[in-house]
Design an enzyme around this catalytic site. Structure first.
Site, mmCIF file in Angstrom:
data_model
loop_
_atom_site.group_PDB
_atom_site.id
_atom_site.type_symbol
_atom_site.label_atom_id
_atom_site.label_comp_id
_atom_site.label_asym_id
_atom_site.label_seq_id
_atom_site.Cartn_x
_atom_site.Cartn_y
_atom_site.Cartn_z
ATOM 1 N N TYR A 80 0.841 -1.208 0.000
ATOM 2 C CA TYR A 80 0.000 0.000 0.000
ATOM 3 C C TYR A 80 0.873 1.254 0.000
ATOM 4 C CZ TYR A 80 -3.959 2.977 1.194
ATOM 5 O OH TYR A 80 -4.925 3.928 1.165
ATOM 6 N N PHE A 132 -10.491 18.555 -25.398
ATOM 7 C CA PHE A 132 -10.783 17.127 -25.448
ATOM 8 C C PHE A 132 -12.063 16.927 -24.629
ATOM 9 C CE2 PHE A 132 -10.388 12.734 -23.833
ATOM 10 C CZ PHE A 132 -10.518 12.098 -25.057
ATOM 11 N N THR A 133 -12.826 15.890 -24.946
ATOM 12 C CA THR A 133 -14.154 15.711 -24.320
ATOM 13 C C THR A 133 -14.090 15.777 -22.789
ATOM 14 O OG1 THR A 133 -13.767 13.333 -24.485
ATOM 15 C CG2 THR A 133 -15.146 14.309 -26.191
ATOM 16 N N ASP A 223 -1.454 18.773 -21.522
ATOM 17 C CA ASP A 223 -2.053 17.436 -21.592
ATOM 18 C C ASP A 223 -1.142 16.605 -22.499
ATOM 19 O OD1 ASP A 223 -3.465 15.137 -22.130
ATOM 20 O OD2 ASP A 223 -5.388 16.141 -22.474
ATOM 21 N N LYS A 266 -2.521 5.833 -22.834
ATOM 22 C CA LYS A 266 -1.924 6.129 -24.141
ATOM 23 C C LYS A 266 -0.411 6.253 -23.994
ATOM 24 C CE LYS A 266 -6.302 7.976 -24.625
ATOM 25 N NZ LYS A 266 -7.068 9.199 -24.491
ATOM 26 N N ARG A 389 -16.508 11.301 -33.775
ATOM 27 C CA ARG A 389 -15.931 12.496 -33.164
ATOM 28 C C ARG A 389 -16.528 13.689 -33.911
ATOM 29 N NH1 ARG A 389 -13.305 11.089 -28.236
ATOM 30 N NH2 ARG A 389 -15.539 11.184 -27.985
ATOM 31 N N PHE A 455 -22.108 10.671 -25.673
ATOM 32 C CA PHE A 455 -21.654 9.714 -26.686
ATOM 33 C C PHE A 455 -21.283 8.361 -26.093
ATOM 34 C CE2 PHE A 455 -17.160 9.947 -25.646
ATOM 35 C CZ PHE A 455 -17.055 11.186 -25.017
HETATM 36 C C1 LIG Z 1 -7.608 9.973 -23.536
HETATM 37 C C2 LIG Z 1 -7.325 11.374 -23.292
HETATM 38 C C3 LIG Z 1 -7.609 11.965 -22.058
HETATM 39 C C4 LIG Z 1 -8.303 11.204 -20.949
HETATM 40 O O1 LIG Z 1 -7.539 10.144 -20.504
HETATM 41 P P1 LIG Z 1 -8.229 8.835 -19.857
HETATM 42 O O2 LIG Z 1 -7.071 8.036 -19.382
HETATM 43 O O3 LIG Z 1 -9.015 8.186 -20.932
HETATM 44 O O4 LIG Z 1 -9.081 9.310 -18.747
HETATM 45 C C5 LIG Z 1 -7.306 13.289 -21.905
HETATM 46 N N1 LIG Z 1 -6.759 14.005 -22.890
HETATM 47 C C6 LIG Z 1 -6.467 13.476 -24.096
HETATM 48 C C7 LIG Z 1 -5.864 14.316 -25.143
HETATM 49 C C8 LIG Z 1 -6.742 12.145 -24.335
HETATM 50 O O5 LIG Z 1 -6.472 11.628 -25.542
#
Ligand SMILES: *Cc1c(COP(=O)(O)O)cnc(C)c1O
Length: 486
Positions: A80, A132-133, A223, A266, A389, A455
């Site tokens: 932990y 981004f969404t 980001d 990613k 998208r 979506f």
């Molecule tokens: C995927 C993504 C996020 C969100 O990340 P999650 O791990 O899916 O929560 C934020 N910004 C960008 C540009 C992304 O591609």
């Protein structure tokens, strides 16, 4: 994959890895695909994986791992607090981003949640190169407003601009002049702009943004979720970076930003996320919230096995021969589709190949969700799952009025090192067939519409029985039963 010269025929992207674990795929007959799409409410998010042949929904958490990542996962130190696994990740992140502090969080949007809670005050503005969404949803939920100040070239479907993800510096200055710096929470830069076709920003542009922010005492929040592609494009296209290593470019970018966050679903080819910074005050504020929302400071909601994979994955991301695989496959697919007249976003970016649904289905208005309809039609015609998208990915304003998207895109993500070139050729073939039969495709309308991030869960239906017509035509053109039982 490197740019290997071919003696006979056209050069194709050559994989610099071999496949050692495989997963069997299903290709259902088109009639069953039609049924599955209907059952999923014409929303590709709601399809079941066994019904999907090529899953090009996303690159999130579905990139192929390396043997070294898998091996590292076996040695995870599960505790932990004080976990050695965390120490390894912490050291790697701080080395790569050249920062003093790192905080673990369970994924990218978790970082957005905490950063928005702390730094977005009601009625403030967050200028950004593009939204981004999830980033936008978190800013809006905290009372902030998103201002997109992309360059004019960003929304041109076909362009030769090498850095369509750049921020427009004059618009940034004007925005600050009109609103005053105190109205601005921070400036957000997104690497590899997700929603406009995985397009990169240049280091030069970030340097200019830094200058403006310094003049007004503003923070830059980066980001870095799609940083890998952006790094590749900077290395390929930007004169001042030609002689720099990928790691040097990463550090140069990070040093220009106050706070960097990323989705490790990613970046790093694992499942997790994190925030790094040199700003002690920001670090202390964010740190307080981690045990409340994520977990203890040495795991932040991630499993130790994933943290080990991310540590190795981040190091592997510093290898140009690794991060060029997806962009080169995407370029191949985009160029082949363009040769066949299919409308696609150019120049090819990172993340995936993007179909321009507005041009593809120019007989449908945006209120009929052309990108959603195209994603549904493509699944029926091929078993390929892409992602809408466009307007469906937006949400209605406070008065319930549709916010029409700048672009109507179907994103066909290229999970890293997952597909072979023959699978990509199959995708090109079916998309081309669909383009030749595009007039058969009709619109969509909501059956059940969630208020936030609709979506993901929303269900829709068609505005006519166009899927039947599509299936009939497919059978006429491709026969009753093909070799693949499809
Ligand atoms: C995927 C993504 C996020 C969100 O990340 P999650 O791990 O899916 O929560 C934020 N910004 C960008 C540009 C992304 O591609």
């Amino acid at each position: 994959m490197s740019e290997v010269k071919f003696f006979y025929g056209d050069a194709v992207p050559l994989e610099m890895h071999k496949v050692r674990i495989v997963q069997k795929l299903n290709l259902l007959p088109i009639e069953q695909r039609q049924e599955a799409m209907e059952k999923a409410g014409y929303n590709t998010f709601l399809l079941q994986n066994p019904d999907v042949f090529m899953d090009m929904l996303t690159d999130s958490g579905v990139n192929a791992m390396s043997d070294k990542q898998q091996a590292a996962m076996m040695q995870a130190d599960d505790s932990y607090a004080g976990s050695e696994t965390f120490t390894r990740l912490d050291e790697k992140v701080r080395e790569i981003f050249d920062t003093e502090y790192f905080l673990p969080l369970h994924q990218g949007r978790a970082c957005e949640n905490l950063l928005s809670k702390l730094f977005v005050k009601p009625d403030t503005i967050v200028p950004m190169n593009y939204h981004f969404t999830t980033s936008k949803a978190h800013i809006v939920i905290n009372g902030g407003k998103v201002e997109e100040i992309f360059i004019d070239e960003a929304l041109k479907i076909n362009s030769e601009h090498p850095f369509k993800g750049n921020m427009d510096i004059d618009k940034l200055k004007a925005l600050i002049a009109i609103n005053g710096a105190e109205k601005i929470s921070y400036v957000r830069m997104e690497a590899g702009t997700n929603l406009i076709g995985g397009q990169p920003f240049s280091l030069e542009n970030l340097q200019e943004v830094r200058q403006v922010c310094d003049d007004h005492g503003l923070m830059i929040v980066l980001d870095a979720s799609l940083l890998a592609d952006n790094l590749y494009f900077i290395k390929e296209r930007e004169e001042q970076c030609k002689e720099m290593t990928i790691k040097e470019i990463t550090r140069a970018i990070s040093n220009l930003c106050d706070i960097t966050y990323f989705s490790a679903r990613k970046l790093g080819n694992g499942r997790g996320g994190g925030i790094c910074t040199n700003n002690k005050e920001a670090y202390m504020k964010i740190r307080e919230l981690i045990p409340l929302y994520e977990g203890f400071l040495t795991y932040g909601g991630m499993s130790v096995r994933e943290m080990e994979a991310i540590t190795v994955g981040l190091e592997e991301t510093m290898d140009e021969n690794m991060i060029n695989q997806a962009p080169q496959f995407i370029a191949y697919m985009t160029n082949e589709l363009q040769k066949r007249g299919v409308p696609v976003i150019t120049p090819p970016g990172g993340l995936g190949c993007h179909l321009d649904a507005s041009a593809f289905l120019d007989h449908l208005p945006q209120t009929k969700y052309p990108a959603g309809a195209l994603a549904a039609a493509l699944y029926i015609a091929s078993g390929i799952r892409g992602m809408e998208r466009g307007t469906l990915s937006e949400q209605r304003d406070e008065d319930g009025i549709e916010e029409l998207a700048h672009m109507e895109l179907v994103r066909l993500a290229m999970p890293r090192r997952v597909f072979t070139l023959s699978q990509i050729k199959y995708a090109i073939d079916r998309i081309t067939w669909l383009y030749e039969n595009r007039r058969l495709i009709g619109g969509l309308k909501f059956v059940e519409e969630p208020n936030v991030l609709r979506f993901f869960f929303g269900t829709l239906t068609t505005d006519s029985n166009w899927p039947d017509a599509l299936v009939d035509k497919y059978r006429q053109d491709l026969g009753k039963v093909c070799n693949l039982f499809c």
